[in-house]
Design an enzyme around this catalytic site. Structure first.
Site, PDB file in Angstrom:
ATOM      1  N   CYS A 116     100.421  77.993  89.173  1.00  0.00           N
ATOM      2  CA  CYS A 116      99.672  78.371  87.972  1.00  0.00           C
ATOM      3  C   CYS A 116      98.568  77.351  87.684  1.00  0.00           C
ATOM      4  CB  CYS A 116     100.617  78.554  86.787  1.00  0.00           C
ATOM      5  SG  CYS A 116      99.853  79.553  85.511  1.00  0.00           S
ATOM      6  N   HIS A 122     103.889  82.090  88.675  1.00  0.00           N
ATOM      7  CA  HIS A 122     104.972  81.095  88.723  1.00  0.00           C
ATOM      8  C   HIS A 122     106.024  81.614  89.700  1.00  0.00           C
ATOM      9  CE1 HIS A 122     103.843  78.321  85.503  1.00  0.00           C
ATOM     10  NE2 HIS A 122     103.289  79.353  84.926  1.00  0.00           N
ATOM     11  N   GLU A 173     108.162  80.154  91.225  1.00  0.00           N
ATOM     12  CA  GLU A 173     109.469  79.495  91.091  1.00  0.00           C
ATOM     13  C   GLU A 173     110.424  80.325  90.226  1.00  0.00           C
ATOM     14  OE1 GLU A 173     106.702  78.630  89.619  1.00  0.00           O
ATOM     15  OE2 GLU A 173     106.985  77.729  87.634  1.00  0.00           O
TER      16      GLU A 173
HETATM   17  N1  GLN Z   1      96.778  76.475  81.143  1.00  0.00           N
HETATM   18  C1  GLN Z   1      96.568  77.392  82.206  1.00  0.00           C
HETATM   19  C2  GLN Z   1      96.295  78.805  81.702  1.00  0.00           C
HETATM   20  O1  GLN Z   1      96.538  79.100  80.566  1.00  0.00           O
HETATM   21  C3  GLN Z   1      97.761  77.405  83.149  1.00  0.00           C
HETATM   22  C4  GLN Z   1      98.999  77.940  82.529  1.00  0.00           C
HETATM   23  C5  GLN Z   1     100.248  77.635  83.296  1.00  0.00           C
HETATM   24  O2  GLN Z   1     100.275  76.776  84.144  1.00  0.00           O
HETATM   25  N2  GLN Z   1     101.314  78.325  82.966  1.00  0.00           N
HETATM   26  O3  GLN Z   1      95.848  79.651  82.452  1.00  0.00           O
END
Ligand code: GLN
Length: 527
Positions: A380, A504, A506
């Protein structure tokens, strides 16, 4: 409802005893006997969900396929049960009160005063029945500790349900301290049980967290003072891995009292595959790989629990040991040579995150991995930072994300178009499962061995589509995209093992079905 069975797990004495792990372990033993099971978690807090909570306070925010943001216990349920759980299994105070107040305003209770009993407790029971529809047995975990003001209405709803249906078993999880080796104290458990009894609930089973296995005397005392048979008092000892708990409880035959109380069939559990994986975690065949997680909440390991578990699953599959090092990203910002910290690792993980703190340290770690050919996985925010690093150090652009610099000359990471108008914070990110088309011949395709996958998301920003061509021309591989609006889902390096996902990945890793990219990562670390 009458043909369904319910098992309630409540915690006593103190928080953090691992109710989620106990509930998941018991669910696993039922599932291994062919029963269809679903977990429910009651959370007394008045947030609708934990999407707006800080990981420092609450640990990781877990996301389900349907986009519901839930307590990290759901990660445990899914990792144990190897199945995706729907959002209606998370029942929070916030959801309940929201419904009740909306109903009241609509006039559903016209003429009546609206009360905790029966209106709120009825709403709880209705939601539990909804989940029970598709399964044989529901495992209900009451968040918090018995006696808390926050969860009192959940305990009361369970008392009512037990009285109405008598198809329930209650498990009390307690703590039995040892003042010195061999000197076990059962008094806290005795008092805790009285408290539960005073709320109209008699536990059928008592499970004891402990430093040493219960002595025969301690078991006898708990049995005598708490009205449970000695055969229904169980050890929950300190274990090398949480995945061992189903096996430990199975060995003590916890199924017997459950089967007796609930009228379950005398079936044998199929735990062969599970046992094999656990063995690989406890005594792996191959040397450990060393992985650094470069994060910003490293002081609270719970903030990255799914990342850690995904590594455990992958290492168990590869059958190698695993050593995880937690590296605070902001520490890397001040250091002259970050190789001093990072060179001892075989691979680096850049997990998700929000806000600017530590971001430059993470970007330095990515640059270090690329230049020194260390295996890298970005998750992410990790993908977004991998793109920023590439844009800066390979394409030579003064690049950033608009999350950290609104006026950056090269906003290679920018808000998703649908995020521009959003003003409310709760439940408004790009959440849950989205499809991703994989490019053949890439590392991602090699890992998944599929043309199309779906993984879970939780973000507001994306790789700016205006820069994708330039990035690709400069050598960054875009190996996965969302089919509708071409959102970059996965990017990778050409020259060494480096791969990052907007999703994500994971979150969908389970002991019996690890995240494919994590398996490839561990293999790359071994090399
Ligand atoms: N802050 C980033 C976004 O909002 C990444 C978010 C995250 O890693 N869950 O896109």
């Amino acid at each position: 409802m009458l043909d369904k069975k319910f098992i309630v797990v409540a915690g006593s004495i103190m928080s953090g005893l691992g109710k989620g792990i106990v509930a998941s372990s018991i669910a696993k033993l039922l599932q291994a006997r062919g029963y269809r099971v679903a977990p429910i978690k009651f959370d007394g807090y008045l947030n609708v969900d934990c999407g707006t909570m800080n990981p420092f306070r609450h640990g990781e925010v877990f996301v389900l396929d349907d986009g519901t943001e839930v307590d990290m216990d759901f990660g445990t349920y899914e990792r144990f049960l190897n199945k995706s759980i729907p959002g209606n299994c998370s029942i929070t105070g916030g959801k309940l009160f929201k419904t009740i107040v909306e109903k009241e305003r609509r006039g559903d209770y016209l003429g009546r005063d609206v009360q905790i009993v029966p209106h709120l407790t009825d709403e709880i029971k209705k939601r539990v029945a909804e989940v029970a529809k598709n399964v044989d047995i529901v495992l209900i975990e009451i968040g918090g500790t018995v006696g808390d003001l926050e969860n009192g209405y959940f305990v009361e709803a369970m008392r009512q349900m037990n009285y109405e249906h008598d198809n329930m078993a209650f498990i009390q999880l307690t703590y039995v301290p040892s003042l010195s080796p061999g000197e076990q104290k059962t008094k806290p458990t005795q008092h805790a049980t009285r408290l539960l009894q005073s709320l109209g609930i008699q536990p059928d089973i008592i499970i004891c967290r402990e430093q040493e296995n219960l002595s025969a005397e301690a078991k006898k005392k708990i049995s005598a003072y708490c009205n449970v048979s000695e055969n229904a008092v169980f050890d929950d000892p300190v274990l090398k891995t949480v995945y061992e708990l189903p096996l430990v409880l199975e060995k003590q035959d916890i199924y017997a009292p459950l089967a007796k109380k609930l009228g379950l069939k005398n079936r044998k559990a199929d735990l062969e595959n599970w046992e094999k994986k656990v063995k690989h975690i406890i005594s792996p065949k191959k040397e450990p790989v060393k992985v650094a997680i470069v994060g910003k909440y490293t002081a609270v390991k719970d903030a990255y629990v799914s990342v850690k578990e995904a590594l455990v699953h992958a290492a168990a599959t590869v059958n190698c040991g695993l050593e995880i090092g937690w590296v605070e990203a902001s520490d890397l910002e001040k250091m002259e040579d970050i190789g001093e910290v990072l060179s001892k690792y075989d691979g680096i993980i850049i997990p998700g995150g929000f806000g600017g703190r530590g971001v430059e340290g993470k970007i330095r770690a990515i640059q270090y991995a690329r230049e020194n050919k260390k295996a890298l996985v970005g998750l992410c925010l990790g993908l977004q930072l991998m793109v920023i690093e590439y844009a800066r150090n390979v394409l030579g652009l003064d690049a950033n994300s608009t999350e950290f610099d609104k006026h950056t000359p090269h906003p290679v990471i920018d808000l998703l178009p649908e995020q521009q108008q959003i003003s409310k914070m709760g439940g408004t990110m790009r959440l849950g499962d989205y499809e991703c088309i994989l490019k053949k011949g890439t590392l991602a395709h090699h890992a998944y061995k599929k043309d199309s996958i779906s993984e879970r998301h939780r973000h507001r920003l994306e790789v700016n589509p205006n820069y994708v061509k330039q990035l690709e021309k400069g050598g960054l591989i875009v190996s996965g995209t969302h089919p509708k609006n071409n959102i970059v889902e996965i990017a990778e390096w050409k020259t060494s093992f480096g791969i990052a996902t907007q999703a994500h990945i994971e979150l969908k890793s389970r002991l019996e079905e690890p995240a494919p990219i994590f398996i490839e990562f561990i293999k790359a670390c071994e090399k």
